[in-house]
Structure formats: C-alpha cells, structure tokens
Scaffold this active site. Structure first.
Site, short mmCIF file in Angstrom:
data_model
loop_
_atom_site.label_atom_id
_atom_site.label_comp_id
_atom_site.label_asym_id
_atom_site.label_seq_id
_atom_site.Cartn_x
_atom_site.Cartn_y
_atom_site.Cartn_z
N GLY A 170 0.85 -1.20 0.00
CA GLY A 170 0.00 0.00 0.00
C GLY A 170 0.88 1.24 0.00
O GLY A 170 2.04 1.21 -0.39
N GLY A 171 0.32 2.32 0.51
CA GLY A 171 1.06 3.58 0.53
C GLY A 171 2.34 3.50 1.34
O GLY A 171 3.24 4.33 1.18
N GLY A 219 26.38 12.11 -28.00
CA GLY A 219 25.72 12.64 -26.81
C GLY A 219 26.18 11.93 -25.55
O GLY A 219 26.29 12.54 -24.47
N ALA A 220 26.47 10.65 -25.70
CA ALA A 220 26.87 9.89 -24.52
C ALA A 220 28.23 10.37 -23.99
O ALA A 220 28.49 10.35 -22.79
CB ALA A 220 26.91 8.40 -24.85
#
Ligand code: HXC
Length: 512
Positions: A171-172, A406-407
């Site tokens: 759950g939360g 870009g890398a």
C-alpha cells in the site's frame, strides 16, 4: 521500600514491552526465518549502544475492541545507536505487535526519531516489517504516514536515509522507502507493492504471486525500486553497516576516512592490456574499478538493475569516492533509460553528501530503438546530464575507449563541469563510431568495400583517438593505463578543497 517497588514495576514494564506480541508470535516470526524487531537492532548496532525511546507508548484507538489490545511500544521499536562508533537513529517495526501496523502513536514514535536525526545530523535507518496502515484506526493512521513522508522529504539531502524491507511493505507504506536514499530487501521474506495480488486479480484479471509482483528479484532487477537484496536478515543488516562506513553522517560533513595500507602510487601493469585490440570486444569494467580502489574494495549499488552501467562506493587514499562506469560487458555499455536514471540518482546522492565522483567511460552512445524513444529516453537521458552539470563535488573522468556523441557529453565531460578529464591512449572521442560516420559522410560516393575500409581507417586515425580532444583542452591529459590509480589519487587530492556554488534558486526543475 516504596522506591524498590517502583523500580521493580519499571523493570516489569520494560520486560513486558520487550516481549512484544508474545512467545507464540515471536516463534512464528522465527519459523519464517525472520528476526524480531529487537534482534535486528542487536545485529545492526554496535554492542550495547541502543538508546530506546517511547518504550511505554500505547495506542489511543477505541474502535473494534482495540482498547483491550494494548501492547507497550505499539508495534515499533525506536531510538538511537552507533554503527562503528557513529551515531544513527533507527526504527524497527515489530510484526509481532498488531502486524507492525502503523497507528497514530506508532507513527509519532517514528517521526520523533526522524526529527532528532535531522536536528543532530545523523542518518535514519528504517527496518520495515508491517501490515501497513492500522486498519482499526483509519484516517489517523493515514495521517501518520503523511507525517513520515513529509519528514523523508525534509531529510532528503540532509542526512542519509536507508530503508531495509524485512517483511511486508504494501500500500502507501511503500512510499517511505521510495523517498529514502537506499532500499535493501531480504530475499524470499520481503515484498513491496502498491496493491497486492488479490486486488490485481480483481482489477486487471492478472494472476501473479507476491514474489513476482514485488519480491526482491523483481525490485532489484526489473524495477530498480530496491538497490540490493540479501539472503537473510543478518546478512542484510551487516551490509547496511558496511554501507554506512562509506557515508557521511550529514550534508555538513565529509565521509569518514578509513586508513589503508594500499599505496596511492601503486602501478598496475595489467591495465595496459585491459582494453582488447578489437573495438567491438567487451571487457569487464569491474576489473578497472578494483584496480584503482583501495584494496580492490567496491560496494556496488543496484548490480542487477541496468547492468550496462555500474554505480557504487569505493575508497581512494581512505576517502569515499562514488564511481559511475559504463560496463562494456552489457549492451556494449550503451546508455538506456534505466541506466540514465540509475546513474543520475546516484550522482545526485554523491553531490548532496560531499562524495567526489569518478566516472569511467566506454560508451558507444544511447541505445537506439522505438522502445527507448517511446518510453522517453530524451527525458530520462536528460536526468544524467542534469545531475552531472549541477554537481559541485570534485569530478574526475577517465575515458578508456569509446566516448561517442551525446553519450560522451553526458558522461561527465569537461564542458559539463568535469574537473579533471583523463583519457587512455586507446580512447576514441568522436561524434559517432568510424563505421557509422563513413556511412553518412560518404553516402553513395564509396565505390567498393576496399574504399569503405580505407575511409573508416582514415576517420579512425583522424578522430577516433584522444588527441584531437586533448589538443582542444577537453581532455586534460592522456595517461598510461598502468598509472591510473595514482593519477586519480593525485587529482582527488588536488581537488580536496574545491569550492563551487550554483546560482541561487528556490529549487531546480530537473526533468522528472
Ligand atoms: C491491523 C494488522 C494489520 C493491519 C496485520 N495485522 N495487518 N492489524 N492493521 N494493517 C495483524 C493481524 O490482525 C494479526 O493480528 C497480525 O497482524 C498478523 O497478521 P496475519 O494476517 O496473521 O499475518 P500473515 O498471515 O503473515 O499476513 C500478513 C499480511 C496480512 C499479508 C500483512 O496481515 C494482511 O494482509 N494485512 C492487511 C494488509 C493491508 O491491507 N493493510 C492496509 C494496506 S493499505 P493477531 O492479533 O492475530 O496476531 C495501507 C494504506 C497506507 O497501508 C497508505 C499510506 C499513504
């Protein structure tokens, strides 16, 4: 005499609190291979260092007959203690008391030690083993979770926060660990999910076991929600102690220095042949990390998730260094969504806690494909650029082989504020690999394969070396592989007092 009676009463009350949910429930916990909340603290903390608070706290719930079900401590053991002589604050949920479920008062105990940790500049370690919100309490319990989450956020970047999942976390409740810096699970006895298998079956008609949905292997391999998993409680807790040795107590301190006998000027001839002759052949980047580290010690984080990038802590001349390294053995070391997120979060942790960064680069580029593009590699890749560019800790980069496109930029290049950027003579720094470049530049004009090979060779000689970048000052020096450790140690020593400030802002807006 009266005094003695009070003391006796005190000890009785303490014994009662220490016995948790009673013998039968403790036995059940042991049968499942789990330690109790207090036994766990004994393993985690230095001997006799635990200072417990709020042992006598009781819940205030009057619904569903809860007024008759009071157990001192109310399902969580909290306090302070030492790990290798350094202060930490801890909470340990007691599954034998109302399933370790979170009540209003139980949450207040956790919040008390979180506040103390922030005020005193000491890490927070949470041992989670809980059935979630105390069902009988309703909204009071939910408010308690919110109070914890709020403190997780306020403590983030101020003191290290570590979550160990040693039972249910559903759950939360999963969001507190998710807000902390490191999450460690125990194999076969812990699981984390927002909604359990029953709800999943009802809503989506999927049949899935607890383990498949949110067990340790799911979260350490697939999701990256957990950083590490160990076989049992004891191993997990001892590894938390080891991890703590790499970390500072707060953002106001430097990490501890551990004396070493490993000479800073140690030369390693084996590194001269680490990179294979053939550009597409893989090698194990872990060998380089072990070679440069003090005594070869590397505490790897998330080894199974996005293994194409390696992250973790090591020491050089006794001081902690955060390592980020492409791993040519996996996906040729390409950057993909998971690798970008994994590395970016680690870089930000190191920067928040004054840990210098060592980046080892062998990256052919971002992983191509619709799967990556459609899942947002643009936004996720940007996270890593962001993390490196904003980081003000000392940053040292070494390019061993490929650093394309870009890398190359992303992996702590000079222009992204890398402090010292080294390359081995085998480094190839270019917009793309020679084969791809020739394909584009000479499209339609290459007569035959022989000419193509000539063009590729020419391109490789011209661009695929460290010397063009070095001639522009983007690489500070081209170093011999055997000298890597001492060159990095010297660079780290030189940068020890680095002081750079970013422009004032309320907070940044990193590409989430
Ligand atoms: C009160 C709880 C409890 C809970 C367990 N217990 N969970 N009491 N509130 N949430 C109690 C049981 O009544 C039992 O009490 C004891 O803990 C042990 O539970 P068992 O069921 O016997 O243990 P086990 O078979 O191991 O099953 C563990 C379990 C199961 C899978 C966790 O107890 C369970 O499903 N619990 C409910 C989980 C749940 O739905 N929680 C709410 C999630 S929603 P006795 O006295 O018999 O020993 C949530 C929202 C948070 O948490 C939102 C935050 C933002």
């Amino acid at each position: 005499m009266a005094h003695l009676a009070i003391i006796t009463q005190l000890e009785q009350k303490r014994d009662q609190a220490r016995s948790g949910g009673g013998v039968a429930r403790v036995e059940k916990q042991h049968e499942r291979g789990k330690l109790t909340a207090r036994e766990r603290l004994e393993v985690l903390l230095d001997h006799d260092s635990f200072e417990e608070f709020d042992m006598f706290v009781e819940h205030r719930c009057l619904s569903f007959g809860m007024q008759d079900k009071q157990i001192a401590g109310d399902g969580v053991v909290v306090g302070s203690g030492m790990i290798n002589g350094r202060l930490v604050f801890v909470f340990s949920q007691d599954f034998t008391v109302h399933g370790g479920s979170l009540s209003e008062t139980n949450a207040k105990k956790i919040c008390k030690i979180m506040d103390m940790a922030i005020q005193n500049g000491a890490p927070i370690i949470g041992l989670n083993d809980s059935g979630g919100a105390r069902i009988q309490e309703g909204v009071d319990s939910l408010a308690g979770y919110a109070e914890i989450f709020k403190r997780n956020v306020l403590a983030s970047g101020v003191v290290p926060q570590i979550s160990v999942i040693m039972g249910p976390c559903a759950g939360g409740a999963v969001y507190s660990p998710a807000l902390t810096d490191f999450t460690i699970m125990v194999r076969d006895s812990s699981y984390m999910f927002v909604t359990g298998p029953e709800v999943v079956k009802t809503v989506t008609h999927e049949h899935v076991t607890q383990e498949e949905l949110g067990g340790a292997s799911t979260h350490t391999r697939k999701t990256g929600v957990a950083d590490l998993a160990f076989d049992n409680d004891i191993e997990a807790l001892l590894e938390v102690r080891r991890l703590m040795n790499f970390l500072p107590s707060s953002n106001r301190e430097k990490p501890p220095t551990i004396p070493t006998n490993d000479p800073a000027d140690r030369v390693d001839l084996a590194l001269n042949t680490l990179v294979p002759d053939h550009a597409n052949k893989a090698y194990d980047m872990l060998e380089l990390i072990s070679s440069v580290a003090d005594e070869g010690d590397f505490f790897q984080i998330q080894p199974e998730h996005a293994p194409n990038i390696l992250i973790g802590f090591t020491r050089m001349e006794g001081a902690t260094v955060g390592v980020v390294a492409n791993q040519p053995m996996e996906l040729a070391g390409c950057l993909d969504i998971d690798a970008s997120k994994k590395a970016a979060r680690f870089v930000r942790f190191c920067d928040a806690f004054n840990i210098p960064l060592l980046t080892l680069v062998d990256v052919p580029g971002f992983l191509p494909g619709t799967a990556q593009e459609h899942h947002g590699i643009i936004k996720h890749g940007a996270k890593l650029i962001y993390a490196y560019a904003e980081a003000t800790v000392p940053k040292i980069t070494l390019i061993t082989r490929k650093a394309y496109g870009g890398a190359y930029i992303v992996m702590s290049s000079k222009n992204l504020r890398g402090d010292i950027n080294f390359a081995w003579p085998s480094a190839e720094i270019a917009v793309m690999g020679p084969e791809g470049a020739v394909e584009i530049v000479f499209r339609g004009s290459v007569a035959n394969d022989e000419e193509r090979q000539t063009r590729i060779r020419e391109y490789r000689e011209m661009f695929a070396s460290p010397f063009v970048a070095a001639s522009r000052g983007y690489i500070d020096d081209v170093i011999r592989p055997q000298n890597t450790r001492w060159r990095i140690c010297r660079a780290l020593a030189m940068l020890r007092n680095k002081d750079v400030q970013n422009p004032w802002k309320k907070h940044d807006n990193l590409p989430l």
